[in-house]
Design a protein around this motif. Structure first.
Motif, PDB file in Angstrom:
ATOM      1  N   PHE A  15      28.798 -56.889  10.038  1.00 15.30           N
ATOM      2  CA  PHE A  15      28.303 -58.124  10.657  1.00 15.30           C
ATOM      3  C   PHE A  15      29.173 -58.499  11.849  1.00 15.30           C
ATOM      4  O   PHE A  15      30.378 -58.727  11.708  1.00 15.30           O
ATOM      5  N   HIS A  16      28.557 -58.542  13.030  1.00 14.27           N
ATOM      6  CA  HIS A  16      29.270 -58.895  14.261  1.00 14.27           C
ATOM      7  C   HIS A  16      29.207 -60.418  14.419  1.00 14.27           C
ATOM      8  O   HIS A  16      28.205 -60.953  14.886  1.00 14.27           O
ATOM      9  N   ALA A  17      30.267 -61.104  14.030  1.00 17.13           N
ATOM     10  CA  ALA A  17      30.266 -62.568  13.989  1.00 17.13           C
ATOM     11  C   ALA A  17      30.409 -63.194  15.363  1.00 17.13           C
ATOM     12  O   ALA A  17      29.826 -64.254  15.629  1.00 17.13           O
ATOM     13  N   LEU A  18      31.199 -62.578  16.238  1.00 18.09           N
ATOM     14  CA  LEU A  18      31.405 -63.101  17.592  1.00 18.09           C
ATOM     15  C   LEU A  18      31.292 -61.961  18.600  1.00 18.09           C
ATOM     16  O   LEU A  18      31.898 -60.905  18.416  1.00 18.09           O
ATOM     17  N   HIS A  19      30.509 -62.216  19.663  1.00 18.02           N
ATOM     18  CA  HIS A  19      30.246 -61.197  20.663  1.00 18.02           C
ATOM     19  C   HIS A  19      30.836 -61.623  22.014  1.00 18.02           C
ATOM     20  O   HIS A  19      30.329 -62.554  22.638  1.00 18.02           O
ATOM     21  N   ASP A  20      31.886 -60.997  22.441  1.00 24.76           N
ATOM     22  CA  ASP A  20      32.386 -61.132  23.817  1.00 24.76           C
ATOM     23  C   ASP A  20      32.458 -62.605  24.247  1.00 24.76           C
ATOM     24  O   ASP A  20      31.830 -63.021  25.224  1.00 24.76           O
ATOM     25  N   ILE A  21      33.230 -63.399  23.525  1.00 25.36           N
ATOM     26  CA  ILE A  21      33.343 -64.835  23.795  1.00 25.36           C
ATOM     27  C   ILE A  21      34.336 -65.084  24.934  1.00 25.36           C
ATOM     28  O   ILE A  21      35.475 -64.626  24.898  1.00 25.36           O
ATOM     29  N   ASN A  22      33.887 -65.824  25.933  1.00 26.96           N
ATOM     30  CA  ASN A  22      34.741 -66.269  27.034  1.00 26.96           C
ATOM     31  C   ASN A  22      34.569 -67.781  27.169  1.00 26.96           C
ATOM     32  O   ASN A  22      33.454 -68.270  27.319  1.00 26.96           O
ATOM     33  N   LEU A  23      35.697 -68.503  27.119  1.00 30.04           N
ATOM     34  CA  LEU A  23      35.608 -69.964  27.073  1.00 30.04           C
ATOM     35  C   LEU A  23      36.880 -70.588  27.622  1.00 30.04           C
ATOM     36  O   LEU A  23      37.987 -70.109  27.337  1.00 30.04           O
ATOM     37  N   ASN A  24      36.723 -71.654  28.396  1.00 31.42           N
ATOM     38  CA  ASN A  24      37.849 -72.438  28.888  1.00 31.42           C
ATOM     39  C   ASN A  24      37.697 -73.879  28.423  1.00 31.42           C
ATOM     40  O   ASN A  24      36.652 -74.492  28.630  1.00 31.42           O
ATOM     41  N   VAL A  25      38.730 -74.415  27.794  1.00 36.23           N
ATOM     42  CA  VAL A  25      38.752 -75.803  27.354  1.00 36.23           C
ATOM     43  C   VAL A  25      39.888 -76.503  28.085  1.00 36.23           C
ATOM     44  O   VAL A  25      41.058 -76.170  27.862  1.00 36.23           O
ATOM     45  N   PRO A  26      39.593 -77.454  28.963  1.00 37.20           N
ATOM     46  CA  PRO A  26      40.668 -78.107  29.723  1.00 37.20           C
ATOM     47  C   PRO A  26      41.498 -79.057  28.870  1.00 37.20           C
ATOM     48  O   PRO A  26      41.031 -79.574  27.849  1.00 37.20           O
ATOM     49  N   THR A  27      42.714 -79.283  29.292  1.00 34.69           N
ATOM     50  CA  THR A  27      43.621 -80.200  28.598  1.00 34.69           C
ATOM     51  C   THR A  27      43.007 -81.595  28.502  1.00 34.69           C
ATOM     52  O   THR A  27      42.478 -82.124  29.476  1.00 34.69           O
ATOM     53  N   GLY A  28      43.082 -82.180  27.312  1.00 32.44           N
ATOM     54  CA  GLY A  28      42.625 -83.548  27.110  1.00 32.44           C
ATOM     55  C   GLY A  28      41.143 -83.710  26.865  1.00 32.44           C
ATOM     56  O   GLY A  28      40.669 -84.826  26.648  1.00 32.44           O
ATOM     57  N   SER A  29      40.380 -82.622  26.866  1.00 32.16           N
ATOM     58  CA  SER A  29      38.931 -82.736  26.679  1.00 32.16           C
ATOM     59  C   SER A  29      38.578 -82.712  25.197  1.00 32.16           C
ATOM     60  O   SER A  29      39.347 -82.230  24.361  1.00 32.16           O
ATOM     61  N   LEU A  30      37.402 -83.232  24.872  1.00 32.60           N
ATOM     62  CA  LEU A  30      36.837 -83.093  23.538  1.00 32.60           C
ATOM     63  C   LEU A  30      35.630 -82.166  23.685  1.00 32.60           C
ATOM     64  O   LEU A  30      34.613 -82.544  24.265  1.00 32.60           O
ATOM     65  N   THR A  31      35.764 -80.955  23.192  1.00 37.81           N
ATOM     66  CA  THR A  31      34.731 -79.930  23.334  1.00 37.81           C
ATOM     67  C   THR A  31      34.075 -79.673  21.986  1.00 37.81           C
ATOM     68  O   THR A  31      34.760 -79.515  20.976  1.00 37.81           O
ATOM     69  N   ALA A  32      32.760 -79.650  21.965  1.00 38.19           N
ATOM     70  CA  ALA A  32      32.016 -79.393  20.729  1.00 38.19           C
ATOM     71  C   ALA A  32      31.481 -77.971  20.732  1.00 38.19           C
ATOM     72  O   ALA A  32      30.900 -77.513  21.719  1.00 38.19           O
ATOM     73  N   LEU A  33      31.676 -77.264  19.609  1.00 42.94           N
ATOM     74  CA  LEU A  33      31.013 -75.987  19.361  1.00 42.94           C
ATOM     75  C   LEU A  33      29.784 -76.308  18.524  1.00 42.94           C
ATOM     76  O   LEU A  33      29.893 -76.691  17.356  1.00 42.94           O
ATOM     77  N   LEU A  34      28.613 -76.181  19.138  1.00 44.91           N
ATOM     78  CA  LEU A  34      27.364 -76.617  18.518  1.00 44.91           C
ATOM     79  C   LEU A  34      26.452 -75.429  18.261  1.00 44.91           C
ATOM     80  O   LEU A  34      26.244 -74.596  19.148  1.00 44.91           O
ATOM     81  N   GLY A  35      25.888 -75.376  17.063  1.00 41.35           N
ATOM     82  CA  GLY A  35      24.935 -74.311  16.772  1.00 41.35           C
ATOM     83  C   GLY A  35      24.536 -74.349  15.317  1.00 41.35           C
ATOM     84  O   GLY A  35      25.105 -75.084  14.504  1.00 41.35           O
ATOM     85  N   PRO A  36      23.535 -73.550  14.940  1.00 40.07           N
ATOM     86  CA  PRO A  36      23.066 -73.515  13.549  1.00 40.07           C
ATOM     87  C   PRO A  36      24.059 -72.821  12.641  1.00 40.07           C
ATOM     88  O   PRO A  36      25.020 -72.186  13.099  1.00 40.07           O
ATOM     89  N   SER A  37      23.837 -72.927  11.343  1.00 42.44           N
ATOM     90  CA  SER A  37      24.693 -72.259  10.366  1.00 42.44           C
ATOM     91  C   SER A  37      24.716 -70.763  10.628  1.00 42.44           C
ATOM     92  O   SER A  37      23.682 -70.155  10.905  1.00 42.44           O
ATOM     93  N   GLY A  38      25.913 -70.180  10.560  1.00 40.87           N
ATOM     94  CA  GLY A  38      26.051 -68.740  10.737  1.00 40.87           C
ATOM     95  C   GLY A  38      26.133 -68.279  12.169  1.00 40.87           C
ATOM     96  O   GLY A  38      26.128 -67.073  12.426  1.00 40.87           O
ATOM     97  N   CYS A  39      26.230 -69.210  13.134  1.00 44.47           N
ATOM     98  CA  CYS A  39      26.242 -68.798  14.545  1.00 44.47           C
ATOM     99  C   CYS A  39      27.623 -68.360  15.023  1.00 44.47           C
ATOM    100  O   CYS A  39      27.758 -67.835  16.131  1.00 44.47           O
ATOM    101  N   GLY A  40      28.682 -68.584  14.230  1.00 38.23           N
ATOM    102  CA  GLY A  40      30.020 -68.141  14.599  1.00 38.23           C
ATOM    103  C   GLY A  40      30.970 -69.246  15.025  1.00 38.23           C
ATOM    104  O   GLY A  40      32.136 -68.982  15.315  1.00 38.23           O
ATOM    105  N   LYS A  41      30.513 -70.494  15.009  1.00 42.30           N
ATOM    106  CA  LYS A  41      31.358 -71.570  15.544  1.00 42.30           C
ATOM    107  C   LYS A  41      32.608 -71.812  14.698  1.00 42.30           C
ATOM    108  O   LYS A  41      33.699 -72.006  15.247  1.00 42.30           O
ATOM    109  N   THR A  42      32.478 -71.792  13.363  1.00 42.51           N
ATOM    110  CA  THR A  42      33.656 -71.998  12.518  1.00 42.51           C
ATOM    111  C   THR A  42      34.594 -70.805  12.594  1.00 42.51           C
ATOM    112  O   THR A  42      35.823 -70.970  12.593  1.00 42.51           O
ATOM    113  N   THR A  43      34.052 -69.597  12.672  1.00 47.48           N
ATOM    114  CA  THR A  43      34.898 -68.412  12.845  1.00 47.48           C
ATOM    115  C   THR A  43      35.721 -68.518  14.128  1.00 47.48           C
ATOM    116  O   THR A  43      36.927 -68.228  14.142  1.00 47.48           O
ATOM    117  N   LEU A  44      35.091 -68.960  15.208  1.00 49.49           N
ATOM    118  CA  LEU A  44      35.809 -69.121  16.474  1.00 49.49           C
ATOM    119  C   LEU A  44      36.910 -70.168  16.332  1.00 49.49           C
ATOM    120  O   LEU A  44      38.034 -69.978  16.817  1.00 49.49           O
TER     121      LEU A  44
END
Length: 358
Positions: A15-44
């Motif tokens: 099972f390929h849980a995460l595929h080639d993830i590229n992400l930038n989160v700036p200092t002080g931001s509140l970023t949400a990982l949003l998606g359905p169950s099993g999409c990989g957000k908690t693994t990330l």
């Protein structure tokens, strides 16, 4: 603390849980990982924290590559859905726990720990519960204490995994606003995992929409809602009507409605998405309307009135939202016909299938 993730992959067996993830989160931001169950957000989230290891890729926290660093070295605070408070400890001791287990060289004195606990109890507005035990608290109070404990060690990064999922709707709404206020007061970088679109739209500065282990689109709530780049994002983020149309000679056509789409190639079938509030309706003929349709049901929900309209261009009744003022003036009734015309559309060509599980 800024976060930069480069070319990250994670598999569990086949099972390929995460595929080639590229992400930038700036200092002080509140970023949400949003998606359905099993999409990989908690693994990330767990990989960012150091609770899981990626198969490959890089994780940079404040310009330092931390892929091989232990969770203790990442200066991360956690807040989980099920509180994870120690039942045998009172509230004050729960908050102090992270400070008391620090290495002796880093551990504050007892007086300093007590001062910090008192400060945090004031921050979460529960100073009167210092001597209470978790079993004596409501769900909302437990989550406030869980946040205080997460903040006790002064983390540079706060990770929240479905923090309000176990609470009822009213408490969730109250805690969203409260947590966002605290986030901005402390100016701490936060990453929130949620499958609740309303929660992400209300709280996050930026939303990362995920599906099947991939990032579908990144942007503010307004940008994602108004300019989705895929069928998945359109259908997942907010309520939407789906109609069948065609593109021919530079025009989108749905019934008698036409809209210029000069750059689009001819498509005998396209999916046309229209939000419930993006309609013009009238008893009298409307220029460039799709046509006439019958109102099959009417529901009043809070400050809105919802009309369901039977359309030959949609498999399901088209949902149209009108304000109470519009309803008082028009007095729409079930069984009568109206003219309907979209004020904004999103168009995707077929077939573009979407698969996800809420």
């Amino acid at each position: 603390m800024s976060i930069q993730i480069k070319n990250l992959n994670k598999s569990f067996g086949d099972f390929h849980a995460l595929h080639d993830i590229n992400l930038n989160v700036p200092t002080g931001s509140l970023t949400a990982l949003l998606g359905p169950s099993g999409c990989g957000k908690t693994t990330l989230l767990r990989i960012i924290a150091g609770l899981e290891n990626a198969d490959n890729g890089e994780i940079w926290l404040e310009n330092q590559e931390v892929s091989q660093r232990h969770v203790r070295e990442r200066k991360v605070g956690f807040m989980f859905q099920h509180y994870a408070l120690f039942r045998h400890m009172n509230v004050a001791d729960n908050i102090a726990f992270g400070l008391t287990v620090l290495p002796r060289s880093q551990r504050p004195s007892k007086d300093e720990i007590q001062h910090k606990v008192n400060e945090l109890l004031k921050l979460v507005q529960l100073p009167h519960l210092a001597k209470s035990y978790p079993s004596q608290l409501s769900g909302g109070q437990r989550q406030r204490i869980a946040l205080a404990r997460a903040l006790a060690t002064q983390p540079k990064l706060l990770l929240l995994d479905e923090p309000f999922g176990a609470l009822d709707a009213k408490v969730r709404k109250e805690l969203r606003a409260w947590l966002r206020d605290i986030h901005h007061e402390l100016n701490i970088t936060s990453v929130l995992v949620t499958h609740d679109q309303e929660e992400a739209l209300e709280m996050a500065d930026e939303i990362v929409v995920m599906n099947h282990g991939k990032i579908e689109q990144i942007g503010s709530g307004a940008a994602l809602y108004e300019n989705p780049q895929s069928v998945f994002v359109t259908e997942f983020l907010g309520e939407v009507n789906v109609l069948q149309g065609e593109i021919f000679s530079g025009s989108l056509k749905i019934g008698d409605y036409q809209e210029t789409r000069e750059s689009a190639s001819n498509q005998p079938q396209v999916r046309v998405y229209v939000r419930p509030h993006e309609w013009q309706i009238s008893r009298e003929p409307v220029d460039n309307a799709i046509g006439q349709a019958e109102i099959v049901s009417q529901h009043i929900w809070g400050a809105t009135v919802r009309l369901a309209v039977a359309s030959p261009h949609s498999e399901q009744p088209v949902q149209i939202v009108v304000s109470p003022h519009e309803q008082r003036v028009a007095q729409w009734q079930v069984g009568e016909k109206l003219w309907y015309k979209p004020t904004q559309t999103q168009v995707f060509r077929l077939p573009e299938m979407v698969e996800y599980v809420i």
